[in-house]
Design an enzyme around this catalytic site. Structure first.
Site, short mmCIF file in Angstrom:
data_model
loop_
_atom_site.label_atom_id
_atom_site.label_comp_id
_atom_site.label_asym_id
_atom_site.label_seq_id
_atom_site.Cartn_x
_atom_site.Cartn_y
_atom_site.Cartn_z
N ASP A 1 17.55 8.35 20.23
CA ASP A 1 19.10 7.87 20.19
C ASP A 1 19.10 6.47 19.64
O ASP A 1 18.64 5.52 19.95
CB ASP A 1 19.77 7.97 21.53
CG ASP A 1 21.21 7.90 21.58
OD1 ASP A 1 21.84 7.09 20.41
OD2 ASP A 1 21.68 8.53 22.33
N THR B 1 26.83 9.65 19.09
CA THR B 1 25.73 10.32 19.93
C THR B 1 26.22 11.60 20.09
O THR B 1 25.21 12.47 19.69
CB THR B 1 25.70 9.73 21.26
OG1 THR B 1 24.96 8.15 20.87
CG2 THR B 1 24.34 10.37 22.05
N ASP C 1 20.13 10.46 16.12
CA ASP C 1 21.37 10.68 15.78
C ASP C 1 22.31 9.66 14.74
O ASP C 1 23.23 10.11 14.23
CB ASP C 1 22.13 10.91 17.04
CG ASP C 1 22.03 9.80 18.04
OD1 ASP C 1 21.10 8.76 17.79
OD2 ASP C 1 22.74 9.67 19.08
N HIS C 2 21.99 8.31 14.86
CA HIS C 2 22.79 7.42 14.32
C HIS C 2 21.92 6.27 14.36
O HIS C 2 21.15 6.13 14.83
CB HIS C 2 24.30 7.28 14.87
CG HIS C 2 24.13 6.81 16.19
ND1 HIS C 2 23.73 5.54 16.70
CD2 HIS C 2 24.18 7.57 17.58
CE1 HIS C 2 23.90 5.68 18.11
NE2 HIS C 2 24.11 6.93 18.72
N HIS D 1 27.99 1.72 16.74
CA HIS D 1 27.92 2.56 15.47
C HIS D 1 29.28 3.52 15.31
O HIS D 1 30.08 3.13 15.80
CB HIS D 1 26.64 3.58 15.98
CG HIS D 1 26.79 4.00 17.58
ND1 HIS D 1 27.39 5.12 17.73
CD2 HIS D 1 26.05 3.70 18.63
CE1 HIS D 1 27.29 5.37 18.90
NE2 HIS D 1 26.42 4.70 19.25
#
Length: 395
Positions: free
Chosen positions: A28, A64, A234-235, A332
């Protein structure tokens, strides 16, 4: 009887007869350039043994829950319903939040079909450790093996690796062909300390060590030569500061707004007659952009869901909009074209090329890649297998 046995065996192998196994690991908040910022010998070894992408773009918003569910379904958040980590649902009058177990565990919010459901409909077993949606009965289905996120205590990172290995040690008829493994770092450290911090460096080293442990334990398995491993995220993460903050109440009278929810982006549900006033006012302010939901930039693929506000407020990367600034040093959720939002992608195993570097793709393409690796027929999604087939060996 022989014909029946052949059919059963073919279903167990998947539609193309592929007998390999695939593990996909999500770290993550693992930014695409962490490997250049911090030491990652095991991920570098993965790149040598297999493939890597220069970067992979998340879907919008780069957060997320939306992006883990995108990786699982091949659909952008606008299409799979989890349009942010929190959002106001006009149909029910209820606020969804990933931190609220009542809404998080409600399958009605999760549209589309996760890859584990697609697989199991076609006779392919799956295993899952904490991936978003895996412990929820989406389409009345769970993975064959899974862990419940709300069950305490959560298992340690090391135990998560051992769980994956234990599934691959099962008898062949019980063994999952797809395993999805989630680690909730370095996201937490990135939020608290910022992406360019000693704390994130330490966490990246720890995670790389765990990947190394996973690789070593796979080598000891009887099925080692049949295991594909993918590591992605995810990011990304970018630095934020209270100095880069736009306070909503300084510009918008309360009578203009019915509901405001979410961050990066913020959805504003406006009172009748005030939508244009909100837009005109916000678009005079530097470092944010406000759009009617139906006029969002096409590149973001965002704005058709009824879970998105009448007006969507998109801060520049590193800026914040809302009632008060976050006390975190990292955030994010921004435009996926922002480099800080993009993520790492590594993979190796019997189906992948060796020493190959892709220029990159979009995370909706991971679903058709997983379907191919399992030899199953994918659902129709927003992904495009043609954008990732260069990662694979020719057959």
């Amino acid at each position: 009887l022989l014909i029946l046995c052949f059919v059963v065996a073919s279903v167990a192998k998947g539609a193309t007869g592929n007998e390999n196994y695939t593990i996909i690991v999500s770290l993550d908040g693992f930014r695409w350039d962490y490997p250049t910022m911090y030491s990652i010998p095991n991920l570098q070894l993965m790149a040598h043994l297999g493939v890597r992408a220069v970067s992979m773009k998340p879907s919008y918003p780069a957060s997320t829950f939306p992006n883990h569910y995108t990786l699982a379904t091949g659909l952008v958040p606008d299409h799979h319903g989890i349009v942010n980590n929190s959002f106001w649902d006009k149909k029910t009058g209820i606020r969804y939040s990933m931190g609220d177990s009542a809404t998080r565990n409600n399958p009605s919010y999760y549209l589309g079909e996760p890859i584990w459901v697609t697989a199991q409909k076609q006779g392919v077993k799956t295993g899952n450790v904490y991936w978003v949606g895996s412990d929820i009965a989406i389409k009345n289905t769970h993975p064959t093996y899974y862990k419940i996120y709300d069950q305490k205590p959560m298992i340690s990172f090391e135990a998560r690796v051992d769980t994956v290995i234990s599934w691959l040690r099962m008898k062949s008829e019980d063994r999952p062909r797809l395993i999805m493994l989630y680690f909730d770092e370095p996201d937490a450290k990135g939020h608290h300390f910022g992406p360019r911090s000693p704390e994130v460096a330490k966490e990246v080293h720890r995670l790389d060590s765990l990947i190394g442990d996973l690789m070593k334990k796979i080598k000891q398995l009887p099925v080692a030569s049949q295991v594909n491993v993918i590591v992605t995220a995810d990011h990304g993460m970018t630095e934020i500061s209270p100095d880069r903050f736009v306070k909503m109440e300084n510009y918008l009278p309360a009578r203009w707004i019915d509901k405001a929810d979410g961050a990066n982006p913020t959805s504003l549900f406006t009172h009748n007659g005030y939508r244009d006033s909100v837009l005109i006012t916000l678009n005079k302010i530097p470092h944010i952009k406000a759009y009617k939901k139906e006029e969002m930039p096409a590149s973001l693929h965002y704005g058709t869901s009824d879970r998105i506000g009448d007006v969507v407020v998109c801060p520049d990367c590193g800026w914040q909009f809302g009632s008060k600034p976050s006390t975190n040093k990292g955030a994010h959720g921004y435009d996926p074209d922002a480099p800080d939002m993009q993520v790492a992608f590594y993979a190796y195993g019997p189906d992948f090329k060796k020493g190959y570097v892709s220029q990159g793709f979009v995370n909706v393409d991971v679903y058709p890649l997983l379907a191919y690796l399992m030899g199953i027929t994918p659902e129709k999604t927003d992904g495009d297998f043609d954008r990732v087939k260069d990662l694979l060996k020719s057959k």
